[in-house]
Design a protein around this motif. Structure first.
Motif, PDB file in Angstrom:
ATOM      1  N   SER A 160       1.788  11.984   5.528  1.00  0.00           N
ATOM      2  CA  SER A 160       1.315  12.286   4.174  1.00  0.00           C
ATOM      3  C   SER A 160       0.938  11.006   3.420  1.00  0.00           C
ATOM      4  CB  SER A 160       2.367  13.079   3.401  1.00  0.00           C
ATOM      5  OG  SER A 160       3.471  12.277   3.062  1.00  0.00           O
TER       6      SER A 160
ATOM      7  N   LYS B  99      -2.641   9.878   4.846  1.00  0.00           N
ATOM      8  CA  LYS B  99      -3.727  10.855   4.937  1.00  0.00           C
ATOM      9  C   LYS B  99      -4.973  10.466   4.144  1.00  0.00           C
ATOM     10  CE  LYS B  99      -2.177  13.881   1.268  1.00  0.00           C
ATOM     11  NZ  LYS B  99      -1.573  15.139   0.921  1.00  0.00           N
ATOM     12  N   ASP B 100      -4.836   9.652   3.103  1.00  0.00           N
ATOM     13  CA  ASP B 100      -6.008   9.226   2.333  1.00  0.00           C
ATOM     14  C   ASP B 100      -6.804   8.133   3.049  1.00  0.00           C
ATOM     15  OD1 ASP B 100      -5.391  11.023   0.339  1.00  0.00           O
ATOM     16  OD2 ASP B 100      -4.299   9.557  -0.872  1.00  0.00           O
ATOM     17  N   GLU B 101      -6.176   7.448   4.000  1.00  0.00           N
ATOM     18  CA  GLU B 101      -6.831   6.359   4.726  1.00  0.00           C
ATOM     19  C   GLU B 101      -7.551   6.845   5.983  1.00  0.00           C
ATOM     20  OE1 GLU B 101      -7.011   3.252   3.539  1.00  0.00           O
ATOM     21  OE2 GLU B 101      -5.945   3.999   1.787  1.00  0.00           O
TER      22      GLU B 101
END
Length: 109
Positions: A39, A42-44
């Motif tokens: 989590s 997850k943005d990367e």
């Protein structure tokens, strides 16, 4: 010994065990720690595979002792399979570092 004394001794033993268990620092489960890493990253990138050691290790980071889980993630970046190694604090779930597999670890706070 009377039954009431046995019951009282049993209750006292249970209470002492309960208090000791609550005071002892609890580690996250490896599964929970891996879920936290996914989590937090997850943005990367999109994780396509992952693993985690089920046995925590003692390490020194930033001059301080930590109990950590070590593991790895894989992702497809620029049409290439890329693997990452990570270290997560087993008590707090803080991601202590993550780096491409085989590269020197970069410190993350």
């Amino acid at each position: 010994m009377k039954a009431s004394k046995w019951i009282l001794a049993g209750v006292a033993g249970f209470a002492a065990g309960y208090v000791a268990a609550k005071r002892a620092p609890q580690n996250l489960t490896p599964e929970k720690a891996l879920k936290l890493v996914k989590s937090q990253t997850k943005d990367e990138f999109m994780v396509t595979g992952s693993w985690i050691s089920v046995h925590p290790e003692e390490v020194k980071r930033f001059g301080l002792p930590f109990t950590v889980y070590k593991g790895g993630l894989s992702s497809i970046l620029n049409s290439t399979l890329t693997q990452f190694d990570f270290m997560i604090d087993a008590k707090t779930g803080t991601l202590l570092d993550i780096s491409k597999h085989g590269e020197k670890a970069k410190v993350m706070v």
